[in-house]
Design an enzyme around this catalytic site. Structure first.
Site, PDB file in Angstrom:
ATOM      1  NE  ARG A 174      -1.978  -2.339   3.141  1.00 31.22           N
ATOM      2  CZ  ARG A 174      -2.385  -2.921   4.275  1.00 31.22           C
ATOM      3  NH1 ARG A 174      -3.550  -2.593   4.796  1.00 31.22           N
ATOM      4  NH2 ARG A 174      -1.637  -3.808   4.891  1.00 31.22           N
ATOM      5  CG  ASN A 195      -5.862  -7.536  16.107  1.00 39.60           C
ATOM      6  OD1 ASN A 195      -5.180  -7.581  17.121  1.00 39.60           O
ATOM      7  ND2 ASN A 195      -5.511  -8.122  14.964  1.00 39.60           N
ATOM      8  CG  ASN A 240      40.993  21.329   0.026  1.00 39.21           C
ATOM      9  OD1 ASN A 240      40.598  21.971  -0.946  1.00 39.21           O
ATOM     10  ND2 ASN A 240      40.224  20.476   0.660  1.00 39.21           N
TER      11      ASN A 240
HETATM   12  C1  UD1 Z   1      -2.964  -6.545  10.756  1.00 34.79           C
HETATM   13  C2  UD1 Z   1      -4.075  -7.409  11.345  1.00 34.79           C
HETATM   14  C3  UD1 Z   1      -5.267  -6.533  11.680  1.00 34.79           C
HETATM   15  C4  UD1 Z   1      -4.824  -5.438  12.636  1.00 34.79           C
HETATM   16  C5  UD1 Z   1      -3.665  -4.644  12.069  1.00 34.79           C
HETATM   17  C6  UD1 Z   1      -3.120  -3.691  13.104  1.00 34.79           C
HETATM   18  C7  UD1 Z   1      -3.798  -9.551  10.170  1.00 34.79           C
HETATM   19  C8  UD1 Z   1      -4.342 -10.475   9.178  1.00 34.79           C
HETATM   20  N1  UD1 Z   1      -4.464  -8.418  10.378  1.00 34.79           N
HETATM   21  O1  UD1 Z   1      -3.435  -6.014   9.522  1.00 34.79           O
HETATM   22  O2  UD1 Z   1      -6.273  -7.316  12.317  1.00 34.79           O
HETATM   23  O3  UD1 Z   1      -5.939  -4.603  12.916  1.00 34.79           O
HETATM   24  O4  UD1 Z   1      -2.590  -5.513  11.677  1.00 34.79           O
HETATM   25  O5  UD1 Z   1      -2.134  -2.863  12.568  1.00 34.79           O
HETATM   26  O6  UD1 Z   1      -2.806  -9.868  10.792  1.00 34.79           O
HETATM   27  N2  UD1 Z   1       4.062  -9.369   7.871  1.00 34.79           N
HETATM   28  C9  UD1 Z   1       5.001 -10.390   7.836  1.00 34.79           C
HETATM   29  N3  UD1 Z   1       4.797 -11.451   6.991  1.00 34.79           N
HETATM   30  C10 UD1 Z   1       3.708 -11.537   6.193  1.00 34.79           C
HETATM   31  C11 UD1 Z   1       2.749 -10.501   6.238  1.00 34.79           C
HETATM   32  C12 UD1 Z   1       2.955  -9.435   7.089  1.00 34.79           C
HETATM   33  O7  UD1 Z   1       6.012 -10.346   8.547  1.00 34.79           O
HETATM   34  O8  UD1 Z   1       3.613 -12.531   5.462  1.00 34.79           O
HETATM   35  C13 UD1 Z   1       4.316  -8.222   8.750  1.00 34.79           C
HETATM   36  C14 UD1 Z   1       4.299  -6.881   8.018  1.00 34.79           C
HETATM   37  O9  UD1 Z   1       5.601  -6.544   7.576  1.00 34.79           O
HETATM   38  C15 UD1 Z   1       3.804  -5.950   9.102  1.00 34.79           C
HETATM   39  C16 UD1 Z   1       2.968  -6.806  10.011  1.00 34.79           C
HETATM   40  O10 UD1 Z   1       3.288  -8.149   9.700  1.00 34.79           O
HETATM   41  O11 UD1 Z   1       4.879  -5.371   9.821  1.00 34.79           O
HETATM   42  C17 UD1 Z   1       1.461  -6.577   9.831  1.00 34.79           C
HETATM   43  O12 UD1 Z   1       1.120  -6.850   8.470  1.00 34.79           O
HETATM   44  P1  UD1 Z   1       0.149  -5.908   7.655  1.00 34.79           P
HETATM   45  O13 UD1 Z   1       0.044  -6.431   6.285  1.00 34.79           O
HETATM   46  O14 UD1 Z   1       0.524  -4.500   7.853  1.00 34.79           O
HETATM   47  O15 UD1 Z   1      -1.235  -6.204   8.418  1.00 34.79           O
HETATM   48  P2  UD1 Z   1      -2.511  -5.255   8.457  1.00 34.79           P
HETATM   49  O16 UD1 Z   1      -3.190  -5.332   7.164  1.00 34.79           O
HETATM   50  O17 UD1 Z   1      -2.127  -3.934   8.959  1.00 34.79           O
HETATM   51 CA    CA Z   2      -0.218  -2.836   9.223  1.00 35.40          CA
END
Ligand code: UD1
Ligand code: CA
Length: 460
Positions: A8, A165, A382
């Site tokens: 995003r 969450n 220099n």
């Molecule tokens: C996630 C939560 C959502 C919560 C929100 C809070 C899930 C499915 N949803 O959504 O409920 O409200 O965080 O901010 O978890 N990451 C990995 N490996 C992966 C995918 C992601 O390490 O395969 C890491 C990303 O780098 C990131 C974190 O996990 O730092 C969260 O992932 P992100 O895709 O941002 O989740 P959200 O859509 O924000």
């Molecule tokens: Ca996130």
């Protein structure tokens, strides 16, 4: 969890390396984590651009788990199984939520242990919950949670829930890994959602609870550029407040960019539109005037930095005056009470106590003693096109305006350099050096020129 790409953000750089408050997102999260558990017990799950992410944060002493293919937050924890096997519990943090504090992590941990839960999630009540997973409680009262529903799968009624969450959890390792295989990818992203573990564990009659944070802004995640800039603003505002409560004045703080690790002494005044970056330390009783950008520099007590000055890896001694429009490049060491003025550029120099270089000058690779006056337009030459050479100027030297000092060259203490000299040879102590053509005079020349021109005009 720091393995995600951050689609995003529409960026070629990994999300967790984007900076807020002058530091990568992930560095903030790690800084909070290592205040709660020792660094070797912190594991960063990395994947997208793993090498770059590892390099950026490995100085913190944390360990790494590689999630080669990023198949969701649930998958991230699947990959961490072996690393976590020796532990009883794990706290999971989101690498893109940099405002989390050690206190809140501790509260989550303590709540989790006290409730003897299999899963504890940190929740928050947000006025605008859009984009976050919603917490479905088992009933109105009590701590127990039935499930977490992601925004994309939520019904209209569920979307109205304002308890979200945070993406911060604590799990008891055994029940968690006993059931993690039950996660499925039948969702909008075809990913393993860690959030689904709430439903999985509840169905297995394991205890899942939520604790609501009293500081909802701490859980803000940065999925988009707009969210990142908002978080950056919160961090910087907090930093300004912290400095002001320690005795500094910051006018129009919303226009100043001050990094998290910057220190500012009491009674220092920072004017609008100033940037203090990196490991900069400003003493007390200083005035930092508008449009100055100071990076990784050490500024002593009672210093005035006049408008528009740029300092980078520089040191300024107590009581010195710099600017307006000075450029102190790396290795500049400005002595106590010295003056560096308008359009003066310095690099890798030592300017002694009380010495002055006030106008239009370049001083590079030079060692300048105390009480020296460097006239306007002085240049240390220099660089010979291949190598850099040093200029040494003793105490009390007077360098006349528009002099060029061709390094390597030494000017002995107390010497005078006549204005507009080109100095190519060492000057002994207390000598006068003149390195310029002698002035010649042609009396009446201008007048006869004018008369000749007028005569020509008259005849045509
Ligand atoms: C996630 C939560 C959502 C919560 C929100 C809070 C899930 C499915 N949803 O959504 O409920 O409200 O965080 O901010 O978890 N990451 C990995 N490996 C992966 C995918 C992601 O390490 O395969 C890491 C990303 O780098 C990131 C974190 O996990 O730092 C969260 O992932 P992100 O895709 O941002 O989740 P959200 O859509 O924000
Ligand atoms: Ca996130």
């Amino acid at each position: 969890m720091a393995a995600g790409k951050g689609t995003r953000l529409k960026s070629k750089h990994p999300k967790v390396l984007h900076e807020v408050g002058g530091k990568p997102l992930l560095a903030h999260v790690i800084a909070a984590a290592i205040q709660v558990v020792p660094p070797p017990d912190v594991y960063a799950i990395i994947g997208h651009e793993a090498d770059r992410v590892r390099q950026a944060v490995q100085h913190s002493g944390v360990n790494f788990v590689l999630q080669e293919e990023q198949r969701g937050t649930g998958h991230a924890l699947m990959v961490a199984r072996d690393a976590l096997a020796p532990y009883d519990h794990v706290i999971v943090l989101s690498g893109d939520a940099p405002l989390i504090t050690p206190q809140t992590i501790e509260r989550l941990r303590d709540f989790h242990l006290e409730k003897k839960a299999a899963m504890t999630l940190l929740s928050a009540e947000l006025s605008d919950p859009t984009g976050y997973g919603r917490v479905i409680r088992r009933n109105q009262k009590g701590d127990e949670v039935k499930a977490i529903v992601e925004e994309k799968s939520a019904s209209a009624a569920q979307k109205k829930l304002r308890e979200i969450n945070s993406g911060f959890y604590a799990f008891a390792i055994k029940p968690f890994y006993a059931r993690i295989g039950e996660l499925r990818t039948d969702n909008a992203h075809r990913e393993y959602y860690l959030t689904d573990m709430a439903g999985v564990l509840t169905k297995a009659k394991s205890k899942v609870v939520a604790t609501k944070t009293g500081h909802p802004s701490e859980i803000f995640g940065s999925n988009t550029r707009a969210e990142m800039v908002e978080i950056d603003g919160l961090i910087r505002a907090a930093k300004c407040h912290q400095l002001m409560s320690a005795g500094a004045t910051i006018f129009y703080p919303q226009t100043c960019v001050i990094d998290a690790d910057v220190e500012v002494g009491a009674d220092t005044v920072i004017e609008p539109f100033v940037q203090l970056l990196g490991r900069t330390r400003i003493g007390s009783d200083c005035r930092i005037r508008s449009y100055s950008v100071i990076n990784n520099s050490d500024v002593g007590d009672g210093v005035t930095i006049r408008p528009g000055s740029i300092l980078d890896d520089a040191r300024v001694g107590r009581g010195a005056i710099v600017g307006p429009y000075s450029h102190l490049r790396p290795g500049s060491d400005i002595g106590e009470g010295a003056h560096v003025g308008n359009f003066v550029e310095t690099k890798k120099i030592k300017l002694g106590k009380g010495s002055k270089a006030n106008h239009l000058t370049y001083l590079g690779d030079a060692e300048i003693g105390a009480g020296v006056n460097v006239g306007a337009g002085t240049i240390t030459c220099n660089y010979d096109g291949v190598h850099k050479h040093k200029t040494e100027i003793g105490d009390g030297v007077f360098v006349g305006s528009d002099s060029t000092l061709v390094a390597p060259v030494k000017i002995g203490k107390g010497a005078y350099i006549g204005a507009a000299s080109c100095i190519t040879e060492d000057v002994p102590d207390d000598a006068l050096a003149l390195g310029r053509a002698r002035q010649t005079m042609k009396e009446g020349w201008a007048k006869s020129k004018r008369e000749a021109l007028a005569a020509k005009k008259g005849s045509s």
